[in-house]
Each structure stands twice: as C-alpha cells, then as structure tokens.
Write an enzyme that holds these catalytic residues in place. Sequence first.
Site, PDB file in Angstrom:
ATOM      1  N   ARG A  21       0.820  -1.229   0.000  1.00 44.68           N
ATOM      2  CA  ARG A  21       0.000   0.000   0.000  1.00 44.68           C
ATOM      3  C   ARG A  21       0.845   1.265   0.000  1.00 44.68           C
ATOM      4  O   ARG A  21       0.398   2.335   0.407  1.00 44.68           O
ATOM      5  CB  ARG A  21      -0.980   0.037   1.178  1.00 44.68           C
ATOM      6  CG  ARG A  21      -1.975  -1.096   1.156  1.00 44.68           C
ATOM      7  CD  ARG A  21      -3.212  -0.759   1.978  1.00 44.68           C
ATOM      8  NE  ARG A  21      -4.153  -1.837   1.905  1.00 44.68           N
ATOM      9  CZ  ARG A  21      -4.179  -2.873   2.735  1.00 44.68           C
ATOM     10  NH1 ARG A  21      -3.322  -2.936   3.732  1.00 44.68           N
ATOM     11  NH2 ARG A  21      -5.074  -3.820   2.594  1.00 44.68           N
ATOM     12  N   LYS A  73       2.281  11.195 -11.554  1.00 40.94           N
ATOM     13  CA  LYS A  73       1.505  10.259 -12.383  1.00 40.94           C
ATOM     14  C   LYS A  73       2.316   8.981 -12.560  1.00 40.94           C
ATOM     15  O   LYS A  73       3.475   9.025 -13.003  1.00 40.94           O
ATOM     16  CB  LYS A  73       1.201  10.865 -13.755  1.00 40.94           C
ATOM     17  CG  LYS A  73       0.030  11.837 -13.737  1.00 40.94           C
ATOM     18  CD  LYS A  73      -0.398  12.207 -15.144  1.00 40.94           C
ATOM     19  CE  LYS A  73      -1.604  13.135 -15.115  1.00 40.94           C
ATOM     20  NZ  LYS A  73      -1.974  13.587 -16.466  1.00 40.94           N
ATOM     21  N   GLU A  85       8.471  18.736 -24.974  1.00 43.33           N
ATOM     22  CA  GLU A  85       7.753  19.022 -23.716  1.00 43.33           C
ATOM     23  C   GLU A  85       8.265  20.323 -23.094  1.00 43.33           C
ATOM     24  O   GLU A  85       7.509  21.069 -22.469  1.00 43.33           O
ATOM     25  CB  GLU A  85       7.901  17.862 -22.718  1.00 43.33           C
ATOM     26  CG  GLU A  85       7.420  16.507 -23.233  1.00 43.33           C
ATOM     27  CD  GLU A  85       5.898  16.377 -23.398  1.00 43.33           C
ATOM     28  OE1 GLU A  85       5.133  17.248 -22.943  1.00 43.33           O
ATOM     29  OE2 GLU A  85       5.468  15.372 -24.019  1.00 43.33           O
ATOM     30  N   LYS A 102       5.939  23.105 -14.572  1.00 42.19           N
ATOM     31  CA  LYS A 102       5.188  21.893 -14.217  1.00 42.19           C
ATOM     32  C   LYS A 102       4.878  21.873 -12.722  1.00 42.19           C
ATOM     33  O   LYS A 102       3.760  21.541 -12.311  1.00 42.19           O
ATOM     34  CB  LYS A 102       5.972  20.645 -14.626  1.00 42.19           C
ATOM     35  CG  LYS A 102       5.312  19.367 -14.140  1.00 42.19           C
ATOM     36  CD  LYS A 102       4.944  18.418 -15.211  1.00 42.19           C
ATOM     37  CE  LYS A 102       4.014  17.343 -14.680  1.00 42.19           C
ATOM     38  NZ  LYS A 102       4.086  16.104 -15.412  1.00 42.19           N
ATOM     39  N   GLU A 148      -5.446  16.570 -11.491  1.00 40.13           N
ATOM     40  CA  GLU A 148      -6.006  16.937 -12.802  1.00 40.13           C
ATOM     41  C   GLU A 148      -7.518  17.086 -12.747  1.00 40.13           C
ATOM     42  O   GLU A 148      -8.255  16.512 -13.548  1.00 40.13           O
ATOM     43  CB  GLU A 148      -5.588  15.911 -13.876  1.00 40.13           C
ATOM     44  CG  GLU A 148      -5.712  16.495 -15.280  1.00 40.13           C
ATOM     45  CD  GLU A 148      -5.039  15.655 -16.355  1.00 40.13           C
ATOM     46  OE1 GLU A 148      -3.892  15.224 -16.166  1.00 40.13           O
ATOM     47  OE2 GLU A 148      -5.673  15.457 -17.399  1.00 40.13           O
ATOM     48  N   ARG A 183      -4.505  21.304 -14.408  1.00 37.45           N
ATOM     49  CA  ARG A 183      -3.410  20.432 -14.825  1.00 37.45           C
ATOM     50  C   ARG A 183      -3.595  19.942 -16.269  1.00 37.45           C
ATOM     51  O   ARG A 183      -2.627  19.600 -16.940  1.00 37.45           O
ATOM     52  CB  ARG A 183      -3.276  19.241 -13.860  1.00 37.45           C
ATOM     53  CG  ARG A 183      -2.103  18.343 -14.199  1.00 37.45           C
ATOM     54  CD  ARG A 183      -1.768  17.363 -13.088  1.00 37.45           C
ATOM     55  NE  ARG A 183      -0.685  16.486 -13.498  1.00 37.45           N
ATOM     56  CZ  ARG A 183       0.021  15.728 -12.686  1.00 37.45           C
ATOM     57  NH1 ARG A 183      -0.234  15.745 -11.390  1.00 37.45           N
ATOM     58  NH2 ARG A 183       0.982  14.952 -13.138  1.00 37.45           N
ATOM     59  N   ASN A 221      -1.640  19.011 -21.291  1.00 35.43           N
ATOM     60  CA  ASN A 221      -1.908  18.193 -22.487  1.00 35.43           C
ATOM     61  C   ASN A 221      -1.923  19.021 -23.759  1.00 35.43           C
ATOM     62  O   ASN A 221      -2.402  18.548 -24.800  1.00 35.43           O
ATOM     63  CB  ASN A 221      -3.252  17.457 -22.324  1.00 35.43           C
ATOM     64  CG  ASN A 221      -3.173  16.454 -21.197  1.00 35.43           C
ATOM     65  OD1 ASN A 221      -2.187  15.743 -21.071  1.00 35.43           O
ATOM     66  ND2 ASN A 221      -4.185  16.434 -20.356  1.00 35.43           N
ATOM     67  N   HIS A 223      -1.365  17.382 -27.066  1.00 38.03           N
ATOM     68  CA  HIS A 223      -1.452  15.940 -26.862  1.00 38.03           C
ATOM     69  C   HIS A 223      -2.719  15.310 -27.437  1.00 38.03           C
ATOM     70  O   HIS A 223      -2.761  14.100 -27.621  1.00 38.03           O
ATOM     71  CB  HIS A 223      -1.311  15.608 -25.375  1.00 38.03           C
ATOM     72  CG  HIS A 223       0.107  15.711 -24.886  1.00 38.03           C
ATOM     73  ND1 HIS A 223       0.827  16.884 -24.915  1.00 38.03           N
ATOM     74  CD2 HIS A 223       0.953  14.783 -24.376  1.00 38.03           C
ATOM     75  CE1 HIS A 223       2.033  16.683 -24.431  1.00 38.03           C
ATOM     76  NE2 HIS A 223       2.145  15.415 -24.101  1.00 38.03           N
ATOM     77  N   HIS A 225      -1.597  12.047 -29.258  1.00 39.95           N
ATOM     78  CA  HIS A 225      -1.970  10.676 -28.878  1.00 39.95           C
ATOM     79  C   HIS A 225      -2.662   9.969 -30.040  1.00 39.95           C
ATOM     80  O   HIS A 225      -2.446   8.785 -30.295  1.00 39.95           O
ATOM     81  CB  HIS A 225      -2.893  10.690 -27.654  1.00 39.95           C
ATOM     82  CG  HIS A 225      -2.164  11.044 -26.386  1.00 39.95           C
ATOM     83  ND1 HIS A 225      -2.769  11.643 -25.311  1.00 39.95           N
ATOM     84  CD2 HIS A 225      -0.875  10.889 -26.025  1.00 39.95           C
ATOM     85  CE1 HIS A 225      -1.897  11.839 -24.347  1.00 39.95           C
ATOM     86  NE2 HIS A 225      -0.728  11.388 -24.753  1.00 39.95           N
ATOM     87  N   HIS A 276       7.113  10.233 -29.371  1.00 42.59           N
ATOM     88  CA  HIS A 276       6.130  11.037 -28.640  1.00 42.59           C
ATOM     89  C   HIS A 276       6.415  12.526 -28.868  1.00 42.59           C
ATOM     90  O   HIS A 276       5.494  13.319 -29.091  1.00 42.59           O
ATOM     91  CB  HIS A 276       6.178  10.689 -27.157  1.00 42.59           C
ATOM     92  CG  HIS A 276       5.158  11.426 -26.343  1.00 42.59           C
ATOM     93  ND1 HIS A 276       3.801  11.267 -26.528  1.00 42.59           N
ATOM     94  CD2 HIS A 276       5.294  12.359 -25.361  1.00 42.59           C
ATOM     95  CE1 HIS A 276       3.148  12.058 -25.682  1.00 42.59           C
ATOM     96  NE2 HIS A 276       4.033  12.731 -24.977  1.00 42.59           N
TER      97      HIS A 276
END
Length: 360
Positions: free
Chosen positions: A119, A141, A183, A226, A236, A240, A244, A247, A251, A264
Amino acid sequence: MAVSVDLGARSYTVHFRSLSAVPALMEEAGLQGNRCLLVSDEHVAAHYRTPLERGLTDAGWAVHTVVLPPGEATKSAPHLHDLYDEALEWGIDRDTPLLALGGGVVGDLAGFAAATLLRGLPLVQLPTSLLAQVDASVGGKTAINHAVGKNLIGAFYQPQFVCADPRTLDTLPMDEYTSGMAEVVKHALIGDPDLFADLENHLVPILSYRDREAVASTIEKAVRVKAEIVGADEREEGRRAVLNFGHTFAHALEQVAGYGTFSHGEAVALGMRAGLYLSHRRWPDALPRERIDHVLQAIPVDGDPSSAPFPALYEAMAADKKNRGDSIRFVLLRRLGEAYVTGDVSEAEARQAWAFACSS
Ligand code: GLY
C-alpha cells in the site's frame, strides 16, 4: 539548483544534482531502513547502476537491483508482476525506498509498483531522459499500459524527492533528446514567456549541440512550470489538463500511425502546431504565430504525418479517455504563457488545423 513542488504534506524537491548525491538526499529526506530497491532498465543500468549501488552501499544501504528490458512494452502487467515478485521475495517493508532510475517507462512502472506494494513504499525518482526530467518524474503520475490504451492502470503517487542529474543527458540519443525538448517548448508556451524567449534566442545551442548551461537553465524553468501547475491541481481536476497542450492530436497520431512510427516528441510537436493554428484563429492579436511556429518547426520530425488519414485521427481523438461528455477536449493558448481547455472545436476546424500541422 532545485525546484519545490508544493503539495502540503506531500511536498517535495526536484534537485538538479549528480546521482552521487542520492544517498545524502535520501538521508535529508528522512528515508529510513537499511534496504532499498533500485529499478532500472538495461540501457540506463549499463551507465549508472554500478556507481549508484556503490554510493548507496557505502552509505549503509543493502541494495537489490531489478533491471527491466528497455522500451514501452515493459510498461505492462507482466513486467509489473515480475517486479512485485522480485521485491516481495527479496523482502521489503513499508520503509523500503524504491528508486526509479531511468526514463519515463521506468518511472511510470516503478512508480506504480511503489504506489501499490504494501500500500505504498517511499518513492525516489531518478530521471535520466529529458522527457522524464522535465515532465514524467514530476507530478506523481504513475501507470502501466493496457491493450485498450496507454496509461489506463495507474495512480497519482508523489515521490519523496526527484534527483535529475544533468550529466545523464550526455548519453541520451538525439531522438529522445528532441522528444524531451518538445515538452520543454510545451511548458514555455503554456506557462513561461521568458522560457519561450530563451528557446527562441538559443534554439541552435539548445537543440543542436546541447550547450550545458543553456540546457540546464531551460530544464529548471520547464520544471518550475510543471511544479506550479501540479501544486495548483495535483489530480487533474482542472488546470493540470493544460499540460496536455498538443497531446490531443499527438496521442491520436501515435495510435493511428502505430506506436513508434513517430516518437512522442515528434507527435507532440505536430500536435502543438495544430493547437497553435486553432489558438491563433481565436486570439490573432495576442499570439505571435510565426515566432511560435518557428520554434515548433525546429523540432525535427522524421516521416510524413499527413499519411495518417484525418478521419482515423478524429475517431481516435473522440475515443480519448480525457474527453468529457461528447466533446473532444483541446488545449489552446490564449496568449504566450497562458493555456485553457475547450471542447469548442468543430471537426472541420480540427481538419484544417491538422493540415496546417502537416504543412512546412
Ligand atoms: N504529463 C502530463 C501530466 O503530468 O499531467
């Protein structure tokens, strides 16, 4: 040099220091116990595993190292389970720090393992790619991929600290470096006009010959953007999502062209050109389209993005997990350094934006 990520009890520091500082940073962060788990991949381990293990051992830690195959396919349930097996068979307790040494794949997979083993184990991110240093290692993330899509199984789980060693970028292949730079440009566009000016003024030293000083200052500023956004919206729930920018198209392109066809970073650079087109139509007086596009076009793209048929791209965008209701969510710029999310882009306009992104 360091940047703070302010999240109350989960606050932490991103250090830009040599990996040899990690044992001292672990002590400073109050990490306890005498055993730690080091997770890396074959490429990164070949360069940095031995000195890091030696430094940890000298500081009194017993280290167990798990080396994973490199590449996106590693971010999967079977490799996660292998890592669980190794960790549990070796013997860990809830104080055992897990150190993620590598790029985004290692950081995401090992981060998710840290979030879920017993945990939650204390996590230390040691990003060695530019993309991981400016983006993936900061903000908590963590995830693995599923056959249905990327990053679909994951958790928000913040590290105890991040140590981004600038020298690890020296061994980074050029395509990975430019992926990270996409980025960095994104962070400039959504949050820091000064960083954009730096990129504009030092494009060749930063992109082509990786001038150490210019790159170091660029990375620190990008991480600050960031950190500020994550500090304001950890999970998010709102702001946040501006991370993206570019993106939505990126994607879709990665999926439609087949993962690996475009890196990417290439996909994000193209997606940001599409986003720039849409933004400039709305805010023509506030956005210097040519200047921004000049910087975006400096990110090299190998291959022909127009070979991805627009209807397939649009379908992929519509299926994106980040959409709300029926509308596709796009991040647009209101001005340099300020971004927002909107669902108000028609299919016809998205098609025009994609045509712009594919133009030279
Ligand atoms: N890479 C986007 C985010 O961390 O939210």
